[in-house]
Design a protein around this motif. Structure first.
Motif, PDB file in Angstrom:
ATOM      1  N   LYS A  47       4.375   1.998  10.314  1.00 14.33           N
ATOM      2  CA  LYS A  47       3.531   0.841  10.652  1.00 14.33           C
ATOM      3  C   LYS A  47       2.149   1.430  10.316  1.00 14.33           C
TER       4      LYS A  47
ATOM      5  N   GLY B 202       0.985  -1.189  -0.115  1.00 20.00           N
ATOM      6  CA  GLY B 202       0.103  -0.067   0.175  1.00 20.00           C
ATOM      7  C   GLY B 202       0.953   1.178  -0.136  1.00 20.00           C
TER       8      GLY B 202
ATOM      9  N   GLU C 111      -0.649   8.883  -2.214  1.00 24.36           N
ATOM     10  CA  GLU C 111       0.152   9.454  -0.893  1.00 24.36           C
ATOM     11  C   GLU C 111       0.452   8.468  -0.058  1.00 24.36           C
TER      12      GLU C 111
ATOM     13  N   ARG D  19       6.085   6.224   3.300  1.00 29.75           N
ATOM     14  CA  ARG D  19       4.901   5.436   2.621  1.00 29.75           C
ATOM     15  C   ARG D  19       5.220   4.240   2.756  1.00 29.75           C
TER      16      ARG D  19
ATOM     17  N   PHE E 193      -0.741   5.097   2.434  1.00 29.76           N
ATOM     18  CA  PHE E 193      -1.921   5.220   3.836  1.00 29.76           C
ATOM     19  C   PHE E 193      -1.073   5.361   4.902  1.00 29.76           C
ATOM     20  N   ALA E 194      -1.696   6.095   6.005  1.00 28.99           N
ATOM     21  CA  ALA E 194      -1.106   6.422   7.211  1.00 28.99           C
ATOM     22  C   ALA E 194      -2.104   5.642   8.200  1.00 28.99           C
ATOM     23  N   GLU E 195      -1.704   5.282   9.085  1.00 31.21           N
ATOM     24  CA  GLU E 195      -2.368   4.596  10.074  1.00 31.21           C
ATOM     25  C   GLU E 195      -3.279   5.455  10.892  1.00 31.21           C
TER      26      GLU E 195
END
Lengths: 271, 166
Positions: free
Chosen positions: B123, A73, A117, B119, A119-121
């Motif tokens: 985590k 991702g 961009e 990116r 994926f952010a947590e």
């Protein structure tokens, strides 16, 4: 009514059956004659040494394999695709979806900016209310499936959507009138109307690259090898090997479009 | 005979319409339309004619031998191409040649030394476990015994091409 007595009826029926059978027999004879001629003709064409052998050689048919088990991702494919093909902002030829399964059984799909961009947590657009914990998750990259039975080509009223001999589905930008029928017909959401040119646009599997022997931009950019592209008619190609070694699925098989883009590791929740 | 006049006239009009249709159709429909299917055959060549922008890491090594060598010796070899962080080579070459329309329309890469790294390496629950992940840049820097500031970049400690700790 006197002319319609039983005898006359029987006669006409008999005659009718006779005519039909006669016509059928004639058609059959004529048809088989054509078949025999055709059969006779085939070896004739093959007589000149090796020429037909060359013609009958399997042409390149391209295939695409996405391994969802490998995808992390990062969105490199999306950025590469956008740069290679001038895809306008907020439109995507390829994108990555994030599937998250929560404790309460809820399945949530996120794809912020098509994953261009990454994926952010934190800061997910969609997540269950309360404090549900995720129990399972994976990424699914999406792109045009380059179907064998293409609904998008069927509905095009001007012949602007077409399939190349290699099985790649493309749009003729000069012929397209931008009616958007194909955008609606595609069950995978792979097409859009380009906001500047106002014609249909879609993933071409980077046809300008693959016809020169290069990999599609997204395949080149993928850091984990989640995307494999190649000639499925060549038994030694990377994709043929991967297709032999893995159990693969397609998206929305119930639509009957017979996609050429195949997937490893799809869950039934993936749509 | 006099009664047939209007039928003849009608046939004349019909004939003219058919002729007009055929003439307009031959003018409007391209000659190579329908050659191998219900589409314009020339469109295939037009699609092929586009220039490839991404050209792979091998295309970069002639001018950037040193960076290429460092990259080959590092962990990112076979994974991250030069163009993943630096942008398509075609634009870069054009810019170097001083071509006017060579500027990329929108940069998805700035080679900032932190954004690209995050990116893949920060985590995320869904991420497959084969990639080394950190909780956050701050947590990672603190854990490694460094001092974190808002301007801290990954390349402050790591070589950007080999990823070795400096």
């Amino acid at each position: 009514m006197s002319g319609c007595d039983n005898d006359d009826k029987d006669t006409s029926r008999r005659e009718f059956i006779k005519t039909v059978l006669d016509a059928g027999a004639k058609t059959f004879t004529f048809g088989s004659l054509i078949c025999i001629t055709a059969k006779l003709r085939l070896p004739e064409a093959g007589a000149s040494d090796g020429v037909v052998q060359k013609e009958l050689q399997m042409p390149a048919i391209y295939g695409f394999l996405v391994d969802t088990m490998k995808c992390i991702g990062c969105g490199s494919c999306v950025r590469a695709d956008k740069a290679e093909n001038d895809v306008p902002e907020q439109y995507f030829r390829t994108w990555v979806e994030q599937y998250t399964f929560y404790e309460n059984g809820e399945v949530v799909v996120n794809s912020p900016k098509g994953a261009s961009e990454g994926f952010a947590e934190k800061g997910r657009a969609f997540q269950p209310k309360g404090d549900e914990k995720p129990v399972k998750g994976f990424f699914v990259p999406k792109l045009c499936n380059h179907c064998i039975n293409t609904p998008c080509i069927q509905v095009c009223p001007v012949g602007a959507s077409y399939k190349t001999p290699e099985g790649v589905v493309l749009v003729d930008k000069k012929t397209c009138v931008g009616c958007g029928y194909c955008v609606q017909a595609c069950p995978f959401g792979s097409r859009y109307i380009h906001p500047v040119t106002n014609v249909a646009d879609k993933c071409t599997w980077c046809y300008h690259r693959i016809s020169k022997g290069l990999k599609p931009a997204c395949v080149l950019a993928c850091p984990v090898g989640a995307r494999t592209f190649g000639n499925v008619n060549d038994a030694n190609s990377e994709i043929s090997k991967a297709l032999r070694e893995n159990r693969v699925q397609v998206l929305k098989s119930y639509m009957g479009t017979n996609p050429r883009t195949r997937y490893i590791g799809l869950d039934s929740e993936v749509i | 005979m006099g009664h047939n006049k209007h039928i003849l006239r009608l046939l004349g009009v019909l004939g003219a319409v058919v002729v007009l249709f055929v003439v307009v159709r031959t003018m409007v429909v391209p000659k190579d339309f329908g050659k191998t299917g219900h589409f314009r055959f020339g469109a295939i060549e037009e699609e092929k004619a586009k220039t490839a922008r991404f050209q792979g890491a091998d295309a970069c090594k002639d001018c950037h031998a040193e960076a290429f060598k460092t990259w080959t010796e590092g962990k990112h070899k076979h994974h991250i191409q030069c163009e993943n962080c630096h942008g398509p080579r075609l634009w870069h070459v054009r810019q170097m040649n001083g071509e006017p329309d060579a500027t990329p329309p929108k940069a998805y890469w700035n080679a900032t030394g932190i954004v690209e790294c995050k990116r893949c390496h920060v985590k995320t629950f869904e991420r497959a476990p084969q990639v080394k992940s950190i909780e956050s840049v701050q947590a990672h820097v603190t854990e490694m015994g460094g001092t974190f500031s808002p301007t801290t970049k990954c390349t402050d400690c790591h070589n950007q091409h080999s990823l070795e700790v400096k």
